[in-house]
Design a protein around this motif. Structure first.
Motif, PDB file in Angstrom:
ATOM      1  N   LEU A  47      42.307  36.831  32.159  1.00  0.00           N
ATOM      2  CA  LEU A  47      43.392  37.717  32.597  1.00  0.00           C
ATOM      3  C   LEU A  47      43.148  39.152  32.145  1.00  0.00           C
ATOM      4  O   LEU A  47      43.336  40.088  32.928  1.00  0.00           O
ATOM      5  CB  LEU A  47      44.732  37.205  32.064  1.00  0.00           C
ATOM      6  CG  LEU A  47      45.259  35.940  32.727  1.00  0.00           C
ATOM      7  CD1 LEU A  47      46.422  35.366  31.932  1.00  0.00           C
ATOM      8  CD2 LEU A  47      45.661  36.211  34.163  1.00  0.00           C
ATOM      9  N   CYS A  48      42.724  39.329  30.906  1.00  0.00           N
ATOM     10  CA  CYS A  48      42.462  40.682  30.398  1.00  0.00           C
ATOM     11  C   CYS A  48      41.340  41.377  31.168  1.00  0.00           C
ATOM     12  O   CYS A  48      41.468  42.544  31.546  1.00  0.00           O
ATOM     13  CB  CYS A  48      42.134  40.638  28.904  1.00  0.00           C
ATOM     14  SG  CYS A  48      43.537  40.249  27.862  1.00  0.00           S
ATOM     15  N   ILE A  49      40.258  40.661  31.404  1.00  0.00           N
ATOM     16  CA  ILE A  49      39.138  41.256  32.146  1.00  0.00           C
ATOM     17  C   ILE A  49      39.568  41.622  33.561  1.00  0.00           C
ATOM     18  O   ILE A  49      39.261  42.707  34.056  1.00  0.00           O
ATOM     19  CB  ILE A  49      37.932  40.287  32.167  1.00  0.00           C
ATOM     20  CG1 ILE A  49      37.305  40.225  30.782  1.00  0.00           C
ATOM     21  CG2 ILE A  49      36.895  40.711  33.208  1.00  0.00           C
ATOM     22  CD1 ILE A  49      36.253  39.144  30.631  1.00  0.00           C
ATOM     23  N   SER A  50      40.297  40.741  34.193  1.00  0.00           N
ATOM     24  CA  SER A  50      40.703  40.985  35.568  1.00  0.00           C
ATOM     25  C   SER A  50      41.744  42.095  35.680  1.00  0.00           C
ATOM     26  O   SER A  50      41.626  42.984  36.522  1.00  0.00           O
ATOM     27  CB  SER A  50      41.250  39.698  36.179  1.00  0.00           C
ATOM     28  OG  SER A  50      41.594  39.913  37.519  1.00  0.00           O
ATOM     29  N   ILE A  53      40.021  45.517  33.980  1.00  0.00           N
ATOM     30  CA  ILE A  53      38.705  45.990  34.434  1.00  0.00           C
ATOM     31  C   ILE A  53      38.534  45.797  35.944  1.00  0.00           C
ATOM     32  O   ILE A  53      38.365  46.760  36.681  1.00  0.00           O
ATOM     33  CB  ILE A  53      37.563  45.292  33.666  1.00  0.00           C
ATOM     34  CG1 ILE A  53      37.656  45.622  32.172  1.00  0.00           C
ATOM     35  CG2 ILE A  53      36.205  45.708  34.217  1.00  0.00           C
ATOM     36  CD1 ILE A  53      36.715  44.835  31.289  1.00  0.00           C
ATOM     37  N   SER A  54      38.554  44.554  36.396  1.00  0.00           N
ATOM     38  CA  SER A  54      38.211  44.258  37.786  1.00  0.00           C
ATOM     39  C   SER A  54      39.267  44.700  38.793  1.00  0.00           C
ATOM     40  O   SER A  54      38.938  45.232  39.848  1.00  0.00           O
ATOM     41  CB  SER A  54      37.976  42.757  37.970  1.00  0.00           C
ATOM     42  OG  SER A  54      36.906  42.334  37.182  1.00  0.00           O
ATOM     43  N   HIS A  55      40.537  44.458  38.486  1.00  0.00           N
ATOM     44  CA  HIS A  55      41.618  44.738  39.444  1.00  0.00           C
ATOM     45  C   HIS A  55      42.709  45.566  38.776  1.00  0.00           C
ATOM     46  O   HIS A  55      43.880  45.231  38.843  1.00  0.00           O
ATOM     47  CB  HIS A  55      42.190  43.415  39.975  1.00  0.00           C
ATOM     48  CG  HIS A  55      41.175  42.565  40.641  1.00  0.00           C
ATOM     49  ND1 HIS A  55      40.745  42.797  41.923  1.00  0.00           N
ATOM     50  CD2 HIS A  55      40.460  41.508  40.190  1.00  0.00           C
ATOM     51  CE1 HIS A  55      39.834  41.905  42.244  1.00  0.00           C
ATOM     52  NE2 HIS A  55      39.638  41.113  41.208  1.00  0.00           N
ATOM     53  N   ARG A  56      42.316  46.641  38.152  1.00  0.00           N
ATOM     54  CA  ARG A  56      43.261  47.415  37.345  1.00  0.00           C
ATOM     55  C   ARG A  56      44.319  48.162  38.155  1.00  0.00           C
ATOM     56  O   ARG A  56      45.301  48.622  37.611  1.00  0.00           O
ATOM     57  CB  ARG A  56      42.523  48.375  36.433  1.00  0.00           C
ATOM     58  CG  ARG A  56      41.735  49.423  37.151  1.00  0.00           C
ATOM     59  CD  ARG A  56      41.072  50.364  36.155  1.00  0.00           C
ATOM     60  NE  ARG A  56      40.031  51.070  36.851  1.00  0.00           N
ATOM     61  CZ  ARG A  56      38.768  51.039  36.533  1.00  0.00           C
ATOM     62  NH1 ARG A  56      38.386  50.340  35.500  1.00  0.00           N
ATOM     63  NH2 ARG A  56      37.886  51.691  37.232  1.00  0.00           N
ATOM     64  N   HIS A  57      44.135  48.266  39.460  1.00  0.00           N
ATOM     65  CA  HIS A  57      45.107  48.995  40.275  1.00  0.00           C
ATOM     66  C   HIS A  57      46.112  48.086  40.971  1.00  0.00           C
ATOM     67  O   HIS A  57      46.963  48.576  41.695  1.00  0.00           O
ATOM     68  CB  HIS A  57      44.382  49.862  41.308  1.00  0.00           C
ATOM     69  CG  HIS A  57      43.457  50.856  40.670  1.00  0.00           C
ATOM     70  ND1 HIS A  57      43.903  51.882  39.869  1.00  0.00           N
ATOM     71  CD2 HIS A  57      42.109  50.965  40.690  1.00  0.00           C
ATOM     72  CE1 HIS A  57      42.880  52.586  39.439  1.00  0.00           C
ATOM     73  NE2 HIS A  57      41.780  52.046  39.912  1.00  0.00           N
ATOM     74  N   MET A  65      43.257  36.659  40.070  1.00  0.00           N
ATOM     75  CA  MET A  65      41.824  36.559  39.817  1.00  0.00           C
ATOM     76  C   MET A  65      41.529  36.244  38.353  1.00  0.00           C
ATOM     77  O   MET A  65      40.574  35.534  38.037  1.00  0.00           O
ATOM     78  CB  MET A  65      41.112  37.841  40.260  1.00  0.00           C
ATOM     79  CG  MET A  65      41.096  38.033  41.760  1.00  0.00           C
ATOM     80  SD  MET A  65      40.472  36.605  42.687  1.00  0.00           S
ATOM     81  CE  MET A  65      38.788  36.560  42.144  1.00  0.00           C
ATOM     82  N   GLY A  66      42.353  36.750  37.438  1.00  0.00           N
ATOM     83  CA  GLY A  66      42.166  36.437  36.024  1.00  0.00           C
ATOM     84  C   GLY A  66      42.338  34.961  35.758  1.00  0.00           C
ATOM     85  O   GLY A  66      41.627  34.364  34.948  1.00  0.00           O
TER      86      GLY A  66
END
Length: 91
Positions: A47-50, A53-57, A65-66
């Motif tokens: 969840l944190c990475i997604s 980083i990946s879907h921060r907007h 996705m996380g």
């Protein structure tokens, strides 16, 4: 309700899932955490990475996705462990 369009690419899965697997293994080595909590830690890492980083907007896309990243890491680890144990038994 309008569902979000989630754009992901090959590199999200190729980088995020192995990175989560690696970080959870390092956490197991360096911290005395019970094995029962490791899937939850993998989910939180996914969840944190997604989200960050990946879907921060887009928060909803990041959450969805996380969830997939975290549980893909858990499933990949379980599959790899089962395969290795079966291979060792055959020898």
């Amino acid at each position: 309700m309008d569902f979000p369009t989630i754009h992901t690419n090959f590199w999200d899965a190729v980088i995020a899932v192995p990175m989560i697997m690696l970080i959870t293994q390092l956490i197991k080595v360096f911290f005395p955490i019970k094995k029962v909590y490791i899937p939850t830690i993998a989910l939180i890492l996914g969840l944190c990475i997604s989200i960050f980083i990946s879907h921060r907007h887009h928060l909803i896309a990041g959450l969805i996705m996380g969830w997939f990243y975290g549980y893909a890491a858990v499933g990949s680890y379980a599959s790899l462990k089962t395969t290795l144990l079966a291979f060792r038994k055959q020898k």
